[in-house]
Design a protein around this motif. Structure first.
Motif, PDB file in Angstrom:
ATOM      1  N   ALA A  45      -6.314 -51.153 -37.872  1.00 51.82           N
ATOM      2  CA  ALA A  45      -7.075 -51.860 -36.843  1.00 51.82           C
ATOM      3  C   ALA A  45      -7.566 -50.906 -35.758  1.00 51.82           C
ATOM      4  O   ALA A  45      -8.706 -51.016 -35.292  1.00 51.82           O
ATOM      5  N   GLU A  59      -5.476 -55.087 -32.978  1.00 48.77           N
ATOM      6  CA  GLU A  59      -4.039 -55.149 -33.221  1.00 48.77           C
ATOM      7  C   GLU A  59      -3.491 -53.723 -33.175  1.00 48.77           C
ATOM      8  O   GLU A  59      -4.233 -52.756 -33.356  1.00 48.77           O
ATOM      9  N   THR A  64      -2.101 -51.629 -35.141  1.00 49.88           N
ATOM     10  CA  THR A  64      -1.851 -51.062 -36.467  1.00 49.88           C
ATOM     11  C   THR A  64      -2.818 -49.909 -36.669  1.00 49.88           C
ATOM     12  O   THR A  64      -3.929 -49.920 -36.116  1.00 49.88           O
ATOM     13  N   SER A  76      -7.408 -58.982 -32.217  1.00 42.67           N
ATOM     14  CA  SER A  76      -6.837 -60.110 -31.495  1.00 42.67           C
ATOM     15  C   SER A  76      -7.843 -60.665 -30.501  1.00 42.67           C
ATOM     16  O   SER A  76      -8.818 -60.022 -30.151  1.00 42.67           O
TER      17      SER A  76
END
Length: 115
Positions: free
Chosen positions: A21, A16, A18, A2
């Motif tokens: 990521a 992010e 996740t 991001s």
């Protein structure tokens, strides 16, 4: 990854939330911790199955997002390392201050990843 607000000299953008990521970010900022990340991920997923709850996985994501937030921000990383090195200082006042600073760094990193 991001594009969050700049917090100074960040090594990488904030990832992010996740697993993929977070793993990619950790591979850049602290590759020596990848095995630790995988081990704690395995534990979190095993607990999630055992408890029939996503809570362990959510905790794992936040823990690693926080760790990466510290590692990707050199000034935060330096504060964390200094505080950690003084936790067992022989002077109790120095140790207390180190604990306070460590808590401040962890809180700041967690707030940042929850933005």
């Amino acid at each position: 990854m991001s594009t969050q607000a700049d917090h100074g000299n960040e090594l990488i953008p904030r990832p992010e939330l996740t697993p993929d990521a977070l793993r990619a970010a950790l591979a850049i900022v602290a590759p020596g911790r990848l095995d630790e990340m995988q081990a704690t991920k395995d534990e979190a997923f095993a607990e999630a199955v055992e408890w029939q709850s996503f809570s362990p996985v959510q905790s794992w994501v936040l823990m690693w997002a926080r760790n990466i937030e510290i590692a990707r921000r050199p000034e935060l990383s330096a504060s964390y390392a200094e505080a950690e090195s003084n936790l067992e200082h022989e002077d109790p006042a120095v140790a207390r201050e180190a604990l306070r600073e460590l808590s401040t760094v962890l809180d700041e990193a967690l707030r940042a990843v929850r933005e």
